[in-house]
Design an enzyme around this catalytic site. Structure first.
Site, PDB file in Angstrom:
ATOM      1  N   ALA A  76     -14.977  28.057 146.793  1.00  0.00           N
ATOM      2  CA  ALA A  76     -13.896  26.960 146.929  1.00  0.00           C
ATOM      3  C   ALA A  76     -13.938  26.495 148.338  1.00  0.00           C
ATOM      4  CB  ALA A  76     -12.690  27.534 146.440  1.00  0.00           C
ATOM      5  N   ALA A 121     -12.191  28.392 153.163  1.00  0.00           N
ATOM      6  CA  ALA A 121     -13.144  28.641 151.884  1.00  0.00           C
ATOM      7  C   ALA A 121     -12.946  29.869 151.349  1.00  0.00           C
ATOM      8  CB  ALA A 121     -14.466  28.398 152.294  1.00  0.00           C
ATOM      9  N   LYS A 122     -13.382  30.292 150.446  1.00  0.00           N
ATOM     10  CA  LYS A 122     -13.429  31.667 149.678  1.00  0.00           C
ATOM     11  C   LYS A 122     -14.386  31.706 148.360  1.00  0.00           C
ATOM     12  CE  LYS A 122     -11.548  35.726 150.431  1.00  0.00           C
ATOM     13  NZ  LYS A 122     -10.734  36.071 151.554  1.00  0.00           N
ATOM     14  N   GLY A 123     -14.958  32.370 148.077  1.00  0.00           N
ATOM     15  CA  GLY A 123     -15.924  32.582 146.907  1.00  0.00           C
ATOM     16  C   GLY A 123     -16.273  34.010 146.336  1.00  0.00           C
TER      17      GLY A 123
END
Ligand code: NAD
Length: 431
Positions: A76, A121-123
């Site tokens: 994301a 962001a992060k994932g």
């Protein structure tokens, strides 16, 4: 294959469910609350309520027994108005699209409150890393790196370790990316081993920032560290480093815990004689003369409580038991939105994660600077610059708290949001 989508209807639902608030619901409520205090264009708030993109990939893994298993992966990307996207990659069975969006929003605020030129962001991958052999984890990581290769890069989106991933994971991603790009590209990820471009002091940094902020806030409320009692939930990278520094600096650390329970000594523990999660996983209670339950740590009448294990641990269900005067959030999102307002009403001060544990992303930024300049810094320089950045952020938040008479969380959000909103204002909306 990378599929890309902007936000959809399902991630616009933001009513809090007090019993089980998602990271996204909490992040949206915190945004709405901060936006209601400052004069900010509602159109910008609306943009910030949604991620710029959420990438979803399917990652095939050939297991050691020859069968192929498919895994779901996400990245994301929330907002990049102030610089490239930045945030961790998590390997955990609970990873979801929604969670990645919520955590990516926190990264946007965290970078902004620290005045770091990155967005959020992060994932991650929906997987329990304990189910995989080392060879399987390497193959899954390399294939995932390839699936997201087009959307990451040193000037676009820079992943880092998070739950279930570490320096070795980042090394594999850096290698996979570099091989595909035909050039060694250390700046594509942070949190690498120092020998391939990682920064000295990175591992200790989030715990160090928690300790620095704790020291400042205790002093601010005329309770110097030497007179303070402290309890820390979680004895991993964040919790152990924070507890040990606070111990070194003179505080009395009366309890530290891991998933099995807490070591407790009202006279003060020797935090260096208790192994951290890295040194010997889940062994805190085996080294203790006296133990208490993990829940009981929240009920201790200490000056400072540091939740540094996982999210959503201070909730509507246990908030009334919290006896501490001050909470410094070491973990991401340990306090639900509902619990936070109850604590605020009771006058318990909560120093938010986006300030307190931001040492991690700050030293990641130092690592990225070292990588793109091809120059390594000494540990002393890293720690000195971290101290400077933490004090600057602390001062900026303190000013807002004093001028506007708001909570520390609102103060941190106001600092972050003002910087992000100004950047959006100047850049405008294209086309
Ligand atoms: P870690 O895996 O090194 O340690 C986690 C610790 O918490 C362990 O001692 C574990 O036993 C304990 N724990 C796990 N579940 C628990 C539970 N339900 N109850 C009590 N204890 C429990 O993790 P970490 O890197 O220290 O991260 C901790 C938190 O800090 C996470 O929320 C993470 O997102 C956040 N954080 C980490 C970093 C980083 O760079 N490591 C940076 C910023 C924020």
């Amino acid at each position: 294959m990378v599929s890309e989508s902007t936000s959809t209807a399902e991630d616009t639902a933001s009513e809090p469910n007090p019993a089980h608030e998602s990271a996204l619901a909490t992040a949206r409520h915190q945004l709405a609350e901060a936006a209601s205090i400052i004069d900010i264009d509602p159109n910008i708030v609306e943009r910030l309520n949604h991620p710029a993109a959420v990438h979803e990939v399917t990652v095939p893994l050939k297991r050691d027994d020859g069968t192929v298993q498919m895994y779901q992966g996400f990245r994301a990307q929330h907002d990049s108005v102030r610089g490239p996207y930045k945030g961790g990659l998590r390997y955990h069975p609970d990873v979801s699209r929604e969670e990645c969006i919520g955590l990516s929003m926190w990264m946007t605020w965290k970078c902004a409150v620290m005045d770091i030129p990155f967005g959020g962001a992060k994932g991650g991958i929906v997987v329990d890393p304990k189910d995989l052999s080392d060879a399987e984890t390497e193959r899954l990581t390399r294939r995932f790196a390839n699936e997201i290769r087009n959307i990451i890069g040193p000037m676009t989106d820079i992943p880092a370790p998070d739950m279930g991933t570490g320096a070795q994971t980042m090394a594999w991603i850096m290698d996979a990316y570099s091989v595909q790009e035909s050039q060694t590209t250390p700046g594509v990820v942070t949190g690498k081993p120092p020998v391939i471009g990682g920064s000295k002091g990175r591992e200790e940094a989030p715990g160090r920032s928690v300790a620095i902020v704790s020291r400042e806030v205790l002093e601010y409320y005329d309770n110097p560290l030497e007179d303070a009692t402290v309890a820390v939930q979680g004895f991993g990278s964040v919790g152990a480093n924070a507890a040990r520094l606070l111990d070194d600096w003179g505080a009395t650390v009366v309890a530290v815990s891991d998933v099995n329970g807490a070591a407790y000594d009202p006279e003060g523990l020797d935090t260096r004689s208790i192994p951290s999660h890295d040194e010997e996983p889940e062994a805190v209670t085996t080294y203790a003369d006296e133990t208490i339950s993990n829940e009981a740590i929240f009920e201790l009448d200490v000056d400072l409580l540091v939740p540094a294990a996982v999210g959503n641990v201070i909730t509507e269900d246990n908030v009334d038991d919290v006896q501490a005067d001050l909470i410094v959030e070491g973990a991401n999102g340990p306090t639900t939105f509902t619990a936070d307002s109850i604590l605020d009403d009771r006058g318990v001060r909560v120093i938010p994660d986006i300030l307190a544990n931001a040492g991690g992303v700050t030293v990641s930024y130092f690592e990225w600077l070292q990588d793109i300049n091809r120059r390594a810094w000494s540990r002393e320089r890293v720690n000195e610059e971290l101290e400077t950045e933490m004090l600057a952020a602390w001062e900026a938040v303190r000013r807002e708290v004093e001028t506007r008479d708001v909570s520390w969380r609102d103060g941190a959000y106001i600092v972050a949001l003002s910087r992000i909103a100004d950047a959006h204002e100047y850049r405008g909306l294209w086309p």
